[in-house]
Design a protein around this motif. Structure first.
Motif, PDB file in Angstrom:
ATOM      1  N   GLU A 122       0.738  -1.083   0.240  1.00  0.00           N
ATOM      2  CA  GLU A 122      -0.274   0.140  -0.158  1.00  0.00           C
ATOM      3  C   GLU A 122       0.636   1.229   0.144  1.00  0.00           C
ATOM      4  N   GLY A 123       2.252   1.026  -0.135  1.00  0.00           N
ATOM      5  CA  GLY A 123       3.538   2.117  -0.181  1.00  0.00           C
ATOM      6  C   GLY A 123       3.413   3.300   1.322  1.00  0.00           C
ATOM      7  N   ASN A 124       3.032   2.210   1.925  1.00  0.00           N
ATOM      8  CA  ASN A 124       2.969   3.171   3.796  1.00  0.00           C
ATOM      9  C   ASN A 124       4.089   2.252   4.231  1.00  0.00           C
ATOM     10  N   PRO A 125       5.133   3.489   5.133  1.00  0.00           N
ATOM     11  CA  PRO A 125       6.105   2.860   5.523  1.00  0.00           C
ATOM     12  C   PRO A 125       5.692   2.462   6.886  1.00  0.00           C
ATOM     13  N   VAL A 126       5.825   0.909   7.586  1.00  0.00           N
ATOM     14  CA  VAL A 126       6.042   0.745   8.888  1.00  0.00           C
ATOM     15  C   VAL A 126       7.368   0.457   9.558  1.00  0.00           C
ATOM     16  N   GLU A 127       6.734   0.417  10.642  1.00  0.00           N
ATOM     17  CA  GLU A 127       8.852  -0.170  11.393  1.00  0.00           C
ATOM     18  C   GLU A 127       8.396  -1.898  11.334  1.00  0.00           C
ATOM     19  N   PRO A 128       9.493  -2.723  10.785  1.00  0.00           N
ATOM     20  CA  PRO A 128       9.722  -3.706  11.682  1.00  0.00           C
ATOM     21  C   PRO A 128       9.037  -4.027  13.207  1.00  0.00           C
ATOM     22  N   ALA A 129       8.603  -5.019  13.316  1.00  0.00           N
ATOM     23  CA  ALA A 129       8.970  -5.465  14.599  1.00  0.00           C
ATOM     24  C   ALA A 129       9.952  -5.636  15.182  1.00  0.00           C
ATOM     25  N   ASP A 130      11.476  -6.157  14.690  1.00  0.00           N
ATOM     26  CA  ASP A 130      12.481  -6.259  15.728  1.00  0.00           C
ATOM     27  C   ASP A 130      13.229  -4.971  15.238  1.00  0.00           C
ATOM     28  N   GLU A 131      12.827  -3.809  14.930  1.00  0.00           N
ATOM     29  CA  GLU A 131      13.807  -2.580  14.535  1.00  0.00           C
ATOM     30  C   GLU A 131      13.763  -2.243  15.872  1.00  0.00           C
ATOM     31  N   PRO A 132      12.828  -1.280  17.132  1.00  0.00           N
ATOM     32  CA  PRO A 132      14.021  -1.474  18.280  1.00  0.00           C
ATOM     33  C   PRO A 132      14.565  -2.076  18.762  1.00  0.00           C
ATOM     34  N   LEU A 133      14.808  -2.963  18.909  1.00  0.00           N
ATOM     35  CA  LEU A 133      15.695  -4.109  19.222  1.00  0.00           C
ATOM     36  C   LEU A 133      16.766  -3.998  18.974  1.00  0.00           C
ATOM     37  N   LEU A 134      17.044  -3.936  17.064  1.00  0.00           N
ATOM     38  CA  LEU A 134      18.199  -4.004  16.201  1.00  0.00           C
ATOM     39  C   LEU A 134      18.459  -2.451  16.525  1.00  0.00           C
ATOM     40  N   ARG A 135      17.485  -1.069  16.727  1.00  0.00           N
ATOM     41  CA  ARG A 135      18.496   0.350  16.152  1.00  0.00           C
ATOM     42  C   ARG A 135      19.363   0.158  18.364  1.00  0.00           C
ATOM     43  N   GLU A 136      18.826  -0.269  18.945  1.00  0.00           N
ATOM     44  CA  GLU A 136      19.325  -0.146  20.755  1.00  0.00           C
ATOM     45  C   GLU A 136      21.211  -1.009  20.473  1.00  0.00           C
ATOM     46  N   LYS A 137      21.246  -2.178  19.535  1.00  0.00           N
ATOM     47  CA  LYS A 137      21.972  -2.144  19.411  1.00  0.00           C
ATOM     48  C   LYS A 137      23.144  -1.837  18.506  1.00  0.00           C
ATOM     49  N   PHE A 138      23.079  -1.248  17.783  1.00  0.00           N
ATOM     50  CA  PHE A 138      23.392   0.280  17.556  1.00  0.00           C
ATOM     51  C   PHE A 138      23.685   1.536  17.657  1.00  0.00           C
ATOM     52  N   LYS A 139      23.528   1.660  19.063  1.00  0.00           N
ATOM     53  CA  LYS A 139      23.713   3.331  19.546  1.00  0.00           C
ATOM     54  C   LYS A 139      25.305   3.099  19.886  1.00  0.00           C
ATOM     55  N   CYS A 140      25.904   2.414  19.426  1.00  0.00           N
ATOM     56  CA  CYS A 140      27.176   2.752  19.859  1.00  0.00           C
ATOM     57  C   CYS A 140      28.106   3.253  18.623  1.00  0.00           C
ATOM     58  N   LEU A 141      27.080   3.231  17.500  1.00  0.00           N
ATOM     59  CA  LEU A 141      27.773   3.804  16.612  1.00  0.00           C
ATOM     60  C   LEU A 141      26.561   5.625  15.836  1.00  0.00           C
ATOM     61  N   PRO A 142      26.956   6.534  16.309  1.00  0.00           N
ATOM     62  CA  PRO A 142      26.196   7.776  16.426  1.00  0.00           C
ATOM     63  C   PRO A 142      26.277   8.117  14.834  1.00  0.00           C
ATOM     64  N   ASP A 143      27.712   7.495  13.851  1.00  0.00           N
ATOM     65  CA  ASP A 143      27.338   7.839  12.687  1.00  0.00           C
ATOM     66  C   ASP A 143      25.792   6.878  12.023  1.00  0.00           C
ATOM     67  N   ILE A 144      25.885   5.802  12.251  1.00  0.00           N
ATOM     68  CA  ILE A 144      24.944   4.503  11.399  1.00  0.00           C
ATOM     69  C   ILE A 144      23.260   5.766  11.469  1.00  0.00           C
ATOM     70  N   PRO A 145      22.557   5.999  10.789  1.00  0.00           N
ATOM     71  CA  PRO A 145      21.186   7.222  10.719  1.00  0.00           C
ATOM     72  C   PRO A 145      19.884   6.236  10.629  1.00  0.00           C
ATOM     73  N   SER A 146      20.419   4.184  11.124  1.00  0.00           N
ATOM     74  CA  SER A 146      18.989   3.985  10.672  1.00  0.00           C
ATOM     75  C   SER A 146      19.610   2.238  11.093  1.00  0.00           C
ATOM     76  N   VAL A 147      18.513   1.476  10.682  1.00  0.00           N
ATOM     77  CA  VAL A 147      19.142   0.098  11.358  1.00  0.00           C
ATOM     78  C   VAL A 147      19.210  -0.171   9.436  1.00  0.00           C
ATOM     79  N   ASP A 148      18.426   0.437   8.500  1.00  0.00           N
ATOM     80  CA  ASP A 148      18.789  -0.080   7.499  1.00  0.00           C
ATOM     81  C   ASP A 148      19.717   0.148   6.584  1.00  0.00           C
TER      82      ASP A 148
END
Length: 802
Positions: A321-347
């Motif tokens: 439908e063209g709707n942006p939706v955050e995958p269910a594991d996105e918050p978990l992965l985002r937390e893992k990459f917090k130590c890399l401030p230059d990475i803007p997103s999980v993707d």
């Protein structure tokens, strides 16, 4: 199916497909769910009756807007919940509509059905899974009608001897379901159940422990025979570490997982990333394949767990439908990459990993997300040790960016190898189970993915490209580090090209005295003994653990093999082809000199041991006691022991009143006594199937049990040496002398509490931990008044035997 043209056609009504249909219906989208069977979710429907279905992975939530519910429960209850949910959503389900072909692309797909009908759709969602394509045994005799790849109802079979082959959830559940009224043997080609969900892992270990199910570890199918007139219709012949084993049985149930229906999927225009039969199609983060408008979700995309499939069923409709939706594991992965401030997103992080780390580039984005859920991303500051030489850790590291510096010689800090982005390290200890053989320091801008051993082994066992890459790099590095440190890149590549990995069962010969010397073996896992025939006796000359090499003597001297080399335990070696090794050695003065020095040392040792055959007998005795897989063992010199039992008393005083060793127990040979005490094995049996993950290896090699032990007893039953006991926790009673001389317990007047459970009487597992928290070392050794108690590493067996 009132119409034949839809916006979305969903093929397959598993958890992902039915969720997609229910969500599409709630959004008012024109859709059809095509299912080849007369019921929903055929994979779950074919689970054995009464099966408990778990809600894995635990850390992953379902989308709040997910139209169907799911909680752990019986197969029957879950199917009922889904049937009711699909009906309530008024999803358009077309049963008994087998899909034969899919053609076209976004906006104009044609789906051909086995009935001759055609369905038109703007978008197609493939959710067909892999369960319909089971892997086969593929050995002689495996087409016998009593060999099956599915179990519908365990109660159909009674008073049979049934062999279940496999180590995954389906095999475990089948074995447990059948065991109530049958004799069940489960065959695991590995030495642990590292692919199973935790609940199944607990269940199978309990069943094995209490004798309900017999398990044959490290065993694989060789052939199936059907002897006429025998008591049982089948004889299943297995390859085991001790040789061939024949298992008479009534039937064999092989649960070896599924193979993607590649031919059908490729006929739809979908491309696979490689030729590996187990590979899955490459899809975008939005599940779209290379065919525009054709989406793939669920097990076929590499995400086999129910919650993952249901989340994808919801998400794929939103993406269409063209709707942006955050995958269910996105918050978990985002937390893992917090130590890399230059990475803007999980993707962005996932793209960087795939682009940077060749080892992981063969994973689909979905497989990579699952891999990262088990891993940790770290960014250590420059010069901080990632691990140190002789540490006993076994995690695996992939370099995201920056660099690490590997100090390969602890005595020479100038010998440093630098690794950069995309490379990996830690595979040596992961494979061998031995100590870290180098110190690794973080360099500038260092960022690493650290993956636990269990998760890494799961990836190695399931993705052929990962296994192949690690093996190839292991070969090159092992040759460089252990044999040819000064060899140039060209010579290393030449040696690695001819190298092969070979496996030997316990007691099997690598080569025999008198054989032609055509190769050199570097020991990668396990250990070997070297022996010679002297008169009518075979005398053991030496014992060599992983990290050593054998076979160089015949290559240097061009004489026949001067000794027989046998695997002391199940062993893997890297075999280097002799002529290639000689060619490289002729070009490298340093390599030639090193090999000749080793050759000379072994000649001198051989002469010495031949004059002292009793020393070889001691080594042989120690290996027979299982010390071939030990990393540290307590031995007692009986000629010095006065039977005072101070060793046991010191151990008890150091460990809350319970001694972790039994001095009297155990065998003795030539004044060398092996008491009942932990061997701290290179691959500890006790660590396998520990539900709370309470058993760990300290940096100095001590295998110890943490306070979160739940007293299940799995470790006690898994230990083949009887060195773990279940003991009631007792109040801590220290003695003045143990505090004075050992530093153990409470100082006089200090408040005494209770140790491990505060005196509640609950039972927990206890074993030797080598007094890892005492700076002076093991209390048993320090308390011995005559010096009879010795802590010995296997490498020291030779000097001990003298």
């Amino acid at each position: 199916m009132a119409e034949d043209r839809f916006k979305i056609a969903i093929v397959g009504s598993g958890p992902g497909g039915m969720t997609a249909a229910a969500h599409a219906s709630r959004k008012g989208l024109s859709h059809v769910l095509l299912e080849g069977e007369a019921h929903l979710s055929n994979t779950i429907y074919r689970y054995q009756k009464g099966k408990h279905v778990m809600a894995e992975p635990e850390v992953l939530p379902l989308h709040k807007e997910c139209p169907l519910g799911f909680e752990a429960g019986t197969r029957e209850n879950i199917l009922q919940v889904w049937n009711d949910g699909v009906a309530a959503a008024e999803a358009n389900v077309a049963h008994s509509k087998e899909v034969k072909a899919i053609g076209g692309e976004r906006g104009d797909f044609t789906i051909d059905l086995a009935s001759g009908e055609q369905v038109k759709a703007e978008f197609v969602v493939l959710a067909i899974g892999t369960a319909g394509n089971p892997r086969r045994l593929g050995v002689p005799g495996s087409e016998h009608p009593r060999i099956q790849y599915q179990l519908d109802d365990p109660k159909e079979y009674e008073d049979e001897t049934i062999v279940v082959v496999g180590a995954g959830d389906a095999a475990i559940e089948n074995a447990i379901g059948l065991a109530a009224q049958n004799t069940v043997i489960i065959v695991n080609r590995r030495d642990e159940f590292n692919r199973a969900k935790q609940g199944n892992l607990d269940g199978i270990t309990r069943a094995i422990d209490d004798g309900t199910i017999e398990c044959m570890y490290s065993a694989s199918a060789n052939r199936v025979e059907a002897p006429e007139g025998a008591e049982k219709p089948l004889v299943f012949v297995l390859d085991t570490p001790d040789g061939e084993a024949e298992v008479p049985c009534d039937r064999i149930i092989a649960r070896l997982g599924g193979i993607p229906p590649r031919r059908f999927v490729e006929s739809c225009g979908v491309k696979f990333p490689n030729d590996d039969p187990a590979s899955v199609p490459a899809v975008s983060p939005q599940y779209e394949s290379n065919v525009p408008g054709l989406y793939i979700i669920g097990a076929l995309a590499g995400y086999p767990l129910i919650k993952q499939c249901m989340n994808q069923g919801y998400e794929v409709v939103e993406y269409i439908e063209g709707n942006p939706v955050e995958p269910a594991d996105e918050p978990l992965l985002r937390e893992k990459f917090k130590c890399l401030p230059d990475i803007p997103s999980v993707d962005a992080a996932l793209t960087m990993i795939i682009d940077t780390v060749p080892l992981l580039s063969g994973l689909t984005p979905l497989q990579l997300r699952e891999f990262l859920l088990d891993s940790t991303v770290i960014a250590p500051p420059p010069k901080q040790p990632v691990f140190k030489h002789n540490d006993y850790t076994n995690t695996f590291f992939s370099i995201l960016h920056g660099e690490v510096h590997i100090q390969i010689d602890p005595d020479d800090p100038t010998q440093v190898i630098t690794l950069g982005p995309g490379q990996f390290f830690g595979e040596m200890s992961l494979i061998s189970g031995r100590r870290r053989n180098a110190t690794v320091l973080a360099g500038k801008d260092c960022a690493l993915i650290e993956t636990p051993r269990r998760s890494m082994n799961k990836l190695i066992n399931s993705v052929e490209s990962v296994k192949r890459t690690i093996d190839e790099e292991f070969l090159r590095r092992a040759i460089q580090q252990n044999i040819a440190p000064d060899a140039n890149a060209e010579d290393l590549a030449e040696l690695a090209r001819t190298a092969t990995i070979e496996k030997f069962k316990s007691g099997e010969e690598l080569f025999h005295e008198g054989d032609v010397g055509d190769s050199l073996h570097m020991i990668r896992v396990g250990s070997v003994t070297v022996s010679r025939q002297i008169g009518d006796h075979e005398v053991v000359l030496s014992y060599l653990p992983a990290g050593n090499y054998v076979g160089e003597m015949a290559l240097v001297s061009d004489a026949p093999r001067s000794a027989t080399v046998r695997a002391a335990v199940a062993t893997e070696t890297v075999r280097l082809e002799g002529s290639t090794f000689k060619t490289v050695m002729s070009r490298s003065e340093a390599l030639r000199r090193q090999v000749e020095e080793t050759f000379q040392e072994r000649v001198e040792r051989s002469v010495e041991m031949e004059s002292q055959p009793e020393s070889g007998n001691v080594i042989s005795f120690l290996v027979q006691q299982g010390l071939g897989e030990a990393t540290d063992v307590l031995l007692i010199d009986e000629s010095l022991c006065v039977r005072c039992d101070y060793c046991e008393k010191a151990c008890a005083d150091t460990h809350g009143g319970t001694s972790r060793l039994d001095r009297e127990a155990g065998p003795t040979f030539a004044q060398v006594h092996v008491p009942t005490s932990c061997r701290h094995c290179e691959h500890p049996h006790c660590m396998k199937e520990c539900p709370p993950d309470a058993i760990h290896r300290a940096a100095n090699g001590e295998v110890f049990i943490a306070d979160n032990c739940i007293g299940c007893g799995n470790c006690q039953r898994n230990c083949p040496y009887g060195v773990i006991q279940m003991a009631q926790t007792q109040p801590w009673r220290s003695h003045l002398w143990s505090w004075l001389f050992l530093g153990a317990g409470n100082m006089p007047g200090e408040n005494t509490g209770a140790k491990a459970g505060k005196g509640t009487g609950e039972k927990k597992a206890v074993k030797c931990d080598m007094c890892k928290d005492l700076p002076g070392g093991p209390a048993c050794v320090r308390a011995c008044p005559t010096g009879a108690a010795l802590r010995v590493k296997p490498e020291e067996f030779l000097s001990l035997s003298r």
